[in-house]
Design a protein around this motif. Structure first.
Motif, mmCIF file in Angstrom:
data_model
loop_
_atom_site.group_PDB
_atom_site.id
_atom_site.type_symbol
_atom_site.label_atom_id
_atom_site.label_comp_id
_atom_site.label_asym_id
_atom_site.label_seq_id
_atom_site.Cartn_x
_atom_site.Cartn_y
_atom_site.Cartn_z
ATOM 1 N N HIS A 1 -37.442 -13.988 -16.531
ATOM 2 C CA HIS A 1 -36.190 -13.237 -16.532
ATOM 3 C C HIS A 1 -36.012 -12.571 -15.179
ATOM 4 O O HIS A 1 -36.975 -12.377 -14.421
ATOM 5 N N GLY A 2 -34.767 -12.213 -14.867
ATOM 6 C CA GLY A 2 -34.494 -11.564 -13.591
ATOM 7 C C GLY A 2 -33.030 -11.661 -13.238
ATOM 8 O O GLY A 2 -32.186 -12.066 -14.052
ATOM 9 N N GLU A 3 -32.693 -11.291 -11.996
ATOM 10 C CA GLU A 3 -31.329 -11.427 -11.500
ATOM 11 C C GLU A 3 -30.951 -12.909 -11.514
ATOM 12 O O GLU A 3 -31.762 -13.775 -11.184
ATOM 13 N N VAL A 4 -29.699 -13.183 -11.878
ATOM 14 C CA VAL A 4 -29.271 -14.576 -12.016
ATOM 15 C C VAL A 4 -29.455 -15.343 -10.712
ATOM 16 O O VAL A 4 -29.959 -16.472 -10.705
ATOM 17 N N ILE A 5 -29.069 -14.742 -9.588
ATOM 18 C CA ILE A 5 -29.185 -15.441 -8.308
ATOM 19 C C ILE A 5 -30.639 -15.772 -7.991
ATOM 20 O O ILE A 5 -30.951 -16.839 -7.451
ATOM 21 N N ASP A 6 -31.567 -14.887 -8.369
ATOM 22 C CA ASP A 6 -32.985 -15.137 -8.108
ATOM 23 C C ASP A 6 -33.533 -16.241 -8.995
ATOM 24 O O ASP A 6 -34.384 -17.033 -8.562
ATOM 25 N N ILE A 7 -33.057 -16.302 -10.236
ATOM 26 C CA ILE A 7 -33.495 -17.370 -11.141
ATOM 27 C C ILE A 7 -33.016 -18.727 -10.628
ATOM 28 O O ILE A 7 -33.749 -19.728 -10.685
ATOM 29 N N PHE A 8 -31.800 -18.775 -10.090
ATOM 30 C CA PHE A 8 -31.303 -20.029 -9.515
ATOM 31 C C PHE A 8 -32.068 -20.395 -8.247
ATOM 32 O O PHE A 8 -32.343 -21.565 -8.009
ATOM 33 N N ARG A 9 -32.381 -19.397 -7.431
ATOM 34 C CA ARG A 9 -33.082 -19.663 -6.173
ATOM 35 C C ARG A 9 -34.483 -20.194 -6.408
ATOM 36 O O ARG A 9 -34.916 -21.138 -5.754
ATOM 37 N N LEU A 10 -35.200 -19.559 -7.317
ATOM 38 C CA LEU A 10 -36.614 -19.890 -7.458
ATOM 39 C C LEU A 10 -37.028 -19.893 -8.924
ATOM 40 O O LEU A 10 -37.751 -19.004 -9.385
ATOM 41 N N PRO A 11 -36.555 -20.873 -9.698
ATOM 42 C CA PRO A 11 -36.981 -20.956 -11.103
ATOM 43 C C PRO A 11 -38.469 -21.281 -11.183
ATOM 44 O O PRO A 11 -38.965 -22.137 -10.455
ATOM 45 N N LYS A 12 -39.149 -20.594 -12.093
ATOM 46 C CA LYS A 12 -40.608 -20.751 -12.171
ATOM 47 C C LYS A 12 -41.053 -21.697 -13.282
ATOM 48 O O LYS A 12 -42.166 -22.185 -13.268
ATOM 49 N N HIS A 13 -40.202 -21.945 -14.249
ATOM 50 C CA HIS A 13 -40.603 -22.712 -15.429
ATOM 51 C C HIS A 13 -39.791 -24.009 -15.504
ATOM 52 O O HIS A 13 -38.620 -24.059 -15.115
ATOM 53 N N ALA A 14 -40.410 -25.066 -16.037
ATOM 54 C CA ALA A 14 -39.742 -26.364 -16.136
ATOM 55 C C ALA A 14 -38.480 -26.285 -16.993
ATOM 56 O O ALA A 14 -37.474 -26.953 -16.706
ATOM 57 N N VAL A 15 -38.511 -25.478 -18.060
ATOM 58 C CA VAL A 15 -37.323 -25.325 -18.910
ATOM 59 C C VAL A 15 -36.183 -24.715 -18.119
ATOM 60 O O VAL A 15 -35.031 -25.156 -18.212
ATOM 61 N N THR A 16 -36.476 -23.716 -17.312
ATOM 62 C CA THR A 16 -35.445 -23.080 -16.485
ATOM 63 C C THR A 16 -34.878 -24.068 -15.484
ATOM 64 O O THR A 16 -33.658 -24.133 -15.278
ATOM 65 N N ARG A 17 -35.744 -24.838 -14.850
ATOM 66 C CA ARG A 17 -35.269 -25.833 -13.879
ATOM 67 C C ARG A 17 -34.363 -26.862 -14.550
ATOM 68 O O ARG A 17 -33.354 -27.283 -13.978
ATOM 69 N N ALA A 18 -34.694 -27.242 -15.772
ATOM 70 C CA ALA A 18 -33.862 -28.201 -16.498
ATOM 71 C C ALA A 18 -32.500 -27.602 -16.832
ATOM 72 O O ALA A 18 -31.463 -28.266 -16.716
ATOM 73 N N LEU A 19 -32.478 -26.335 -17.242
ATOM 74 C CA LEU A 19 -31.218 -25.672 -17.562
ATOM 75 C C LEU A 19 -30.349 -25.525 -16.321
ATOM 76 O O LEU A 19 -29.131 -25.739 -16.368
ATOM 77 N N ILE A 20 -30.959 -25.188 -15.197
ATOM 78 C CA ILE A 20 -30.211 -25.090 -13.937
ATOM 79 C C ILE A 20 -29.680 -26.450 -13.527
ATOM 80 O O ILE A 20 -28.565 -26.574 -13.002
ATOM 81 N N GLY A 21 -30.458 -27.498 -13.809
ATOM 82 C CA GLY A 21 -30.021 -28.852 -13.481
ATOM 83 C C GLY A 21 -28.765 -29.274 -14.216
ATOM 84 O O GLY A 21 -28.055 -30.179 -13.766
ATOM 85 N N ASP A 22 -28.456 -28.619 -15.346
ATOM 86 C CA ASP A 22 -27.211 -28.908 -16.057
ATOM 87 C C ASP A 22 -25.999 -28.446 -15.263
ATOM 88 O O ASP A 22 -24.881 -28.931 -15.468
ATOM 89 N N VAL A 23 -26.208 -27.476 -14.356
ATOM 90 C CA VAL A 23 -25.114 -26.898 -13.573
ATOM 91 C C VAL A 23 -25.137 -27.393 -12.136
ATOM 92 O O VAL A 23 -24.125 -27.788 -11.573
ATOM 93 N N ILE A 24 -26.316 -27.332 -11.543
ATOM 94 C CA ILE A 24 -26.491 -27.747 -10.156
ATOM 95 C C ILE A 24 -27.496 -28.890 -10.153
ATOM 96 O O ILE A 24 -28.700 -28.671 -10.282
ATOM 97 N N SER A 25 -26.997 -30.096 -10.050
ATOM 98 C CA SER A 25 -27.862 -31.264 -10.145
ATOM 99 C C SER A 25 -28.863 -31.280 -8.998
ATOM 100 O O SER A 25 -28.502 -31.145 -7.829
ATOM 101 N N GLN A 26 -30.127 -31.419 -9.358
ATOM 102 C CA GLN A 26 -31.179 -31.494 -8.348
ATOM 103 C C GLN A 26 -31.868 -32.855 -8.351
ATOM 104 O O GLN A 26 -32.849 -33.057 -7.639
ATOM 105 N N ASP A 27 -31.346 -33.762 -9.160
ATOM 106 C CA ASP A 27 -31.936 -35.097 -9.242
ATOM 107 C C ASP A 27 -31.306 -36.017 -8.188
ATOM 108 O O ASP A 27 -30.076 -36.076 -8.050
ATOM 109 N N LEU A 28 -32.155 -36.709 -7.469
ATOM 110 C CA LEU A 28 -31.658 -37.676 -6.491
ATOM 111 C C LEU A 28 -31.188 -38.940 -7.193
ATOM 112 O O LEU A 28 -31.745 -39.334 -8.213
#
Length: 349
Positions: A222-249
């Protein structure tokens, strides 16, 4: 404003015991919009319903505005709940009552005089933009309008806290945006603390100040939204962010990249794949061209995009860096000094 300490909730069913919420600790500040996000079954709805004790937790303490709800008598709890409004995914309106009648219901139950009810309902209709629909019935209005009725009804008793349980998940994108704008307006104009449950990271990005990510009943970060987007620590968080900002090549790029990196590792090892995350002024600065000149490197930009999160620019960029190992290491260290989040990806593709 809201203190959640050691809260756990178990449900017993025919298939055994389900630990819906496990030892959750959260502190939610007065006047903020706090998001709780997770996939289906993560426990977020169980947790939000524990805040007003619609679900009484099996363990732990919940305090709202200094009152420990878990210790209150039934009568005191009813009074405390008047300060906690709640809106639901499926609106929960009474089909036999008009728009105005649905909004008036909590005020009638509280025993207010008719004149006071009429004045309060009129003010709420104006707030949510439904004055023209006040005599219509739920079957005669749209889904977005039904949710506006639900919001107005939740505000009827002038609560200090508004709980939103998946309030936009049944709505189309355009209507969702309008409801989020309304919630932000209510937050700013009324100073209301809003706890927003969602499985959509887009909703968190648009409206929340801070966010907690749940998985299997636990808060995983948990934390500030901008910080969670900048540096997600958990795979679930990264997957959720990927729904908004695609990080897959793209697949074609990945195939060529794997071949190139394999050759590089077999030889001098001069190719390195990185993901960079910029925020604020860093998005507008020519940092990459500066690094190329300063450290004598070649960069290939593979993927990237810029978004806005809570009024701050956020950029995500995948690059292939080519050069000496020492030059690349020095360049990435320099970028980190400029508050760029640097993640090497050679090992994950």
């Amino acid at each position: 404003m809201i203190e959640i300490q050691g809260v756990s909730q178990r449900f017993h069913g025919v298939h055994g015991t389900i630990e819906a919420v496990r030892d959750v600790n959260l502190s939610i500040r007065k006047g903020e919009i706090f998001g709780i996000i997770g996939r289906s079954g993560a426990g977020k709805s169980t947790l939000v319903r524990a805040i007003n004790l619609l679900n009484r937790p099996g363990a732990g303490r919940i305090a709202v505005d200094g009152k420990d709800l878990t210790t209150l008598s039934s009568a005191a709890l009813r009074d405390a709940r008047r300060e906690i409004g709640m809106i639901f995914q499926h609106f929960n309106l009474l089909s036999s009552r008009t728009v105005a009648g649905n909004i008036a219901l909590p005020l009638e139950l509280a025993g207010l005089p008719k004149a006071d009810i009429a004045a309060r309902v009129a003010a709420l209709l104006d707030l949510v933009g439904l004055h023209a629909q006040r005599h219509r019935y739920p079957a005669q209005i749209s889904g977005g309008q039904k949710q506006r009725v639900g919001i107005a009804r939740a505000l009827a008793n002038n609560p200090k806290v508004l709980l939103s349980d998946e309030a936009t998940s049944a709505l189309d994108p355009e209507t969702t945006r309008s409801i989020l704008e309304l919630l932000r307006k209510i937050n700013r104009e009324l100073g209301l603390t809003i706890v927003l449950i969602t499985h959509q990271m887009e909703v968190v990005k648009e409206i929340c100040d801070r966010v907690a990510v749940m998985d299997a009943g636990e808060i995983i970060e948990h934390g500030e939204v901008i910080d969670i987007f900048r540096l997600p620590k958990h795979a679930v968080t990264r997957a959720l962010i990927g729904d908004v900002i695609s990080q897959d090549l793209p697949k074609g790029v990945l195939k060529r990249l794997r071949e190139r990196l394999a050759k590089s590792e077999a030889g001098a090892g001069t190719d390195h794949l990185f993901r960079l995350a910029f925020t604020g002024a860093g998005v507008d600065q020519p940092l990459l061209s500066e690094v190329v000149r300063k450290f004598n490197l070649d960069f290939s930009i593979l993927h990237g995009q810029i978004e806005e999160i809570q009024g701050q620019a956020f950029g995500s960029l995948a690059i292939l860096a080519n050069g000496s190992a020492s030059g690349i290491a020095a360049a990435m260290a320099y970028l980190r000094e400029q508050n760029v989040v640097v993640e090497e990806l050679n090992h994950v593709i």
